[in-house]
Design a protein around this motif. Structure first.
Motif, PDB file in Angstrom:
ATOM      1  N   VAL A 268       6.461  -8.417  -7.306  1.00  0.00           N
ATOM      2  CA  VAL A 268       5.571  -7.345  -6.849  1.00  0.00           C
ATOM      3  C   VAL A 268       6.175  -5.969  -7.131  1.00  0.00           C
ATOM      4  O   VAL A 268       5.461  -5.005  -7.420  1.00  0.00           O
ATOM      5  N   GLU A 269       7.499  -5.869  -7.096  1.00  0.00           N
ATOM      6  CA  GLU A 269       8.157  -4.585  -7.352  1.00  0.00           C
ATOM      7  C   GLU A 269       7.832  -4.046  -8.745  1.00  0.00           C
ATOM      8  O   GLU A 269       7.906  -2.841  -8.977  1.00  0.00           O
ATOM      9  N   ALA A 270       7.447  -4.919  -9.660  1.00  0.00           N
ATOM     10  CA  ALA A 270       7.096  -4.477 -11.015  1.00  0.00           C
ATOM     11  C   ALA A 270       5.890  -3.544 -11.008  1.00  0.00           C
ATOM     12  O   ALA A 270       5.679  -2.782 -11.948  1.00  0.00           O
ATOM     13  N   LEU A 271       5.106  -3.585  -9.954  1.00  0.00           N
ATOM     14  CA  LEU A 271       3.902  -2.747  -9.877  1.00  0.00           C
ATOM     15  C   LEU A 271       4.171  -1.352  -9.330  1.00  0.00           C
ATOM     16  O   LEU A 271       3.268  -0.521  -9.300  1.00  0.00           O
ATOM     17  N   GLN A 272       5.407  -1.064  -8.924  1.00  0.00           N
ATOM     18  CA  GLN A 272       5.666   0.225  -8.301  1.00  0.00           C
ATOM     19  C   GLN A 272       5.377   1.405  -9.229  1.00  0.00           C
ATOM     20  O   GLN A 272       5.013   2.483  -8.766  1.00  0.00           O
ATOM     21  N   GLY A 273       5.476   1.220 -10.527  1.00  0.00           N
ATOM     22  CA  GLY A 273       5.185   2.290 -11.476  1.00  0.00           C
ATOM     23  C   GLY A 273       3.727   2.711 -11.487  1.00  0.00           C
ATOM     24  O   GLY A 273       3.383   3.805 -11.939  1.00  0.00           O
ATOM     25  N   VAL A 274       2.854   1.860 -10.977  1.00  0.00           N
ATOM     26  CA  VAL A 274       1.425   2.171 -10.934  1.00  0.00           C
ATOM     27  C   VAL A 274       1.176   3.413 -10.077  1.00  0.00           C
ATOM     28  O   VAL A 274       0.214   4.154 -10.305  1.00  0.00           O
ATOM     29  N   SER A 275       2.049   3.665  -9.123  1.00  0.00           N
ATOM     30  CA  SER A 275       1.858   4.818  -8.235  1.00  0.00           C
ATOM     31  C   SER A 275       1.807   6.138  -9.010  1.00  0.00           C
ATOM     32  O   SER A 275       1.268   7.122  -8.519  1.00  0.00           O
ATOM     33  N   LYS A 276       2.335   6.153 -10.226  1.00  0.00           N
ATOM     34  CA  LYS A 276       2.309   7.363 -11.058  1.00  0.00           C
ATOM     35  C   LYS A 276       0.952   7.575 -11.724  1.00  0.00           C
ATOM     36  O   LYS A 276       0.722   8.607 -12.353  1.00  0.00           O
ATOM     37  N   PHE A 277       0.064   6.583 -11.607  1.00  0.00           N
ATOM     38  CA  PHE A 277      -1.249   6.651 -12.245  1.00  0.00           C
ATOM     39  C   PHE A 277      -2.331   6.438 -11.184  1.00  0.00           C
ATOM     40  O   PHE A 277      -2.818   5.319 -10.998  1.00  0.00           O
ATOM     41  N   PRO A 278      -2.709   7.513 -10.486  1.00  0.00           N
ATOM     42  CA  PRO A 278      -3.648   7.382  -9.356  1.00  0.00           C
ATOM     43  C   PRO A 278      -4.922   6.600  -9.672  1.00  0.00           C
ATOM     44  O   PRO A 278      -5.414   5.862  -8.815  1.00  0.00           O
ATOM     45  N   ALA A 279      -5.434   6.710 -10.859  1.00  0.00           N
ATOM     46  CA  ALA A 279      -6.670   5.992 -11.208  1.00  0.00           C
ATOM     47  C   ALA A 279      -6.467   4.481 -11.226  1.00  0.00           C
ATOM     48  O   ALA A 279      -7.432   3.719 -11.110  1.00  0.00           O
ATOM     49  N   ARG A 280      -5.233   4.021 -11.351  1.00  0.00           N
ATOM     50  CA  ARG A 280      -4.955   2.583 -11.441  1.00  0.00           C
ATOM     51  C   ARG A 280      -4.550   1.954 -10.114  1.00  0.00           C
ATOM     52  O   ARG A 280      -4.437   0.741 -10.001  1.00  0.00           O
TER      53      ARG A 280
ATOM     54  N   SER B 268       0.834  -1.203   0.000  1.00  0.00           N
ATOM     55  CA  SER B 268       0.000   0.000   0.000  1.00  0.00           C
ATOM     56  C   SER B 268       0.869   1.254   0.000  1.00  0.00           C
ATOM     57  O   SER B 268       0.605   2.203  -0.756  1.00  0.00           O
ATOM     58  N   ASP B 269       1.911   1.264   0.821  1.00  0.00           N
ATOM     59  CA  ASP B 269       2.841   2.395   0.840  1.00  0.00           C
ATOM     60  C   ASP B 269       3.511   2.573  -0.525  1.00  0.00           C
ATOM     61  O   ASP B 269       3.638   3.693  -1.019  1.00  0.00           O
ATOM     62  N   MET B 270       3.920   1.467  -1.131  1.00  0.00           N
ATOM     63  CA  MET B 270       4.558   1.520  -2.445  1.00  0.00           C
ATOM     64  C   MET B 270       3.607   2.128  -3.472  1.00  0.00           C
ATOM     65  O   MET B 270       4.011   2.943  -4.304  1.00  0.00           O
ATOM     66  N   MET B 271       2.323   1.754  -3.405  1.00  0.00           N
ATOM     67  CA  MET B 271       1.335   2.277  -4.349  1.00  0.00           C
ATOM     68  C   MET B 271       1.103   3.780  -4.158  1.00  0.00           C
ATOM     69  O   MET B 271       0.703   4.476  -5.078  1.00  0.00           O
ATOM     70  N   GLN B 272       1.380   4.268  -2.955  1.00  0.00           N
ATOM     71  CA  GLN B 272       1.230   5.702  -2.684  1.00  0.00           C
ATOM     72  C   GLN B 272       2.533   6.456  -2.937  1.00  0.00           C
ATOM     73  O   GLN B 272       2.643   7.641  -2.626  1.00  0.00           O
ATOM     74  N   GLY B 273       3.517   5.765  -3.492  1.00  0.00           N
ATOM     75  CA  GLY B 273       4.791   6.403  -3.813  1.00  0.00           C
ATOM     76  C   GLY B 273       5.708   6.587  -2.623  1.00  0.00           C
ATOM     77  O   GLY B 273       6.718   7.290  -2.707  1.00  0.00           O
ATOM     78  N   LYS B 274       5.368   5.943  -1.506  1.00  0.00           N
ATOM     79  CA  LYS B 274       6.204   6.053  -0.306  1.00  0.00           C
ATOM     80  C   LYS B 274       7.362   5.064  -0.398  1.00  0.00           C
ATOM     81  O   LYS B 274       7.290   4.066  -1.103  1.00  0.00           O
TER      82      LYS B 274
END
Length: 146
Positions: free
Chosen positions: A113-125, A96-102
């Protein structure tokens, strides 16, 4: 490795989990079942888990949704299998922290799972990526409460 190469690698990992999901299906003898959906985009997940002696011994999911949602479910089930409840919930918080860019602990290997860290740049996703994790968290917290 350049940013573009890393970005492409992450996309490949996400697409691999989407096209070849791990732990897809349902556990007939699962002792935890959680259904959640994201009404914003229509993603839905049906998560079944076996929790024995405070440990997630197995986890499977069914559902439908975008590549990010389904890939995240695949990665989440791979990540939590064999973990105790406390560790699985801690991993959910870190995700959850990673998704918020923390920032998250560098010494922690999150694997694919680290592959999903870029999603944080797209709030809708972000809700797409976190759906399966929220389902797992809800199920395990309910288990602890009983």
């Amino acid at each position: 490795m350049s940013f573009n190469n890393l970005d492409q690698l992450y996309r490949n990992v996400i697409m691999d989990h989407y096209k070849n999901p791990r732990n897809k299906g349902s556990l007939e003898n699962g002792n935890l079942t959680i259904d959640m959906n994201n009404p914003t985009c229509g993603d839905r997940i049906h998560l079944t888990m076996n929790v024995e002696d405070g440990k997630v011994t197995d986890a499977k999911f069914e559902g439908e949704g975008c590549s990010i949602s389904m890939a995240s479910a695949s990665m989440m089930t791979e990540t939590i299998k064999g973990k105790n409840i406390e560790t699985a919930l801690k991993l959910s918080k870190i995700f959850s922290d990673m998704m918020q860019g923390k920032d998250y602990p560098d010494d922690l290997d999150l694997g694919d799972v680290e592959a999903l860290q870029g999603v944080s740049k797209f709030p809708a996703r972000i809700k797409c990526a976190t759906l399966a994790w929220k389902a797992m968290e809800k199920g395990l917290k309910d288990q602890v409460a009983h």
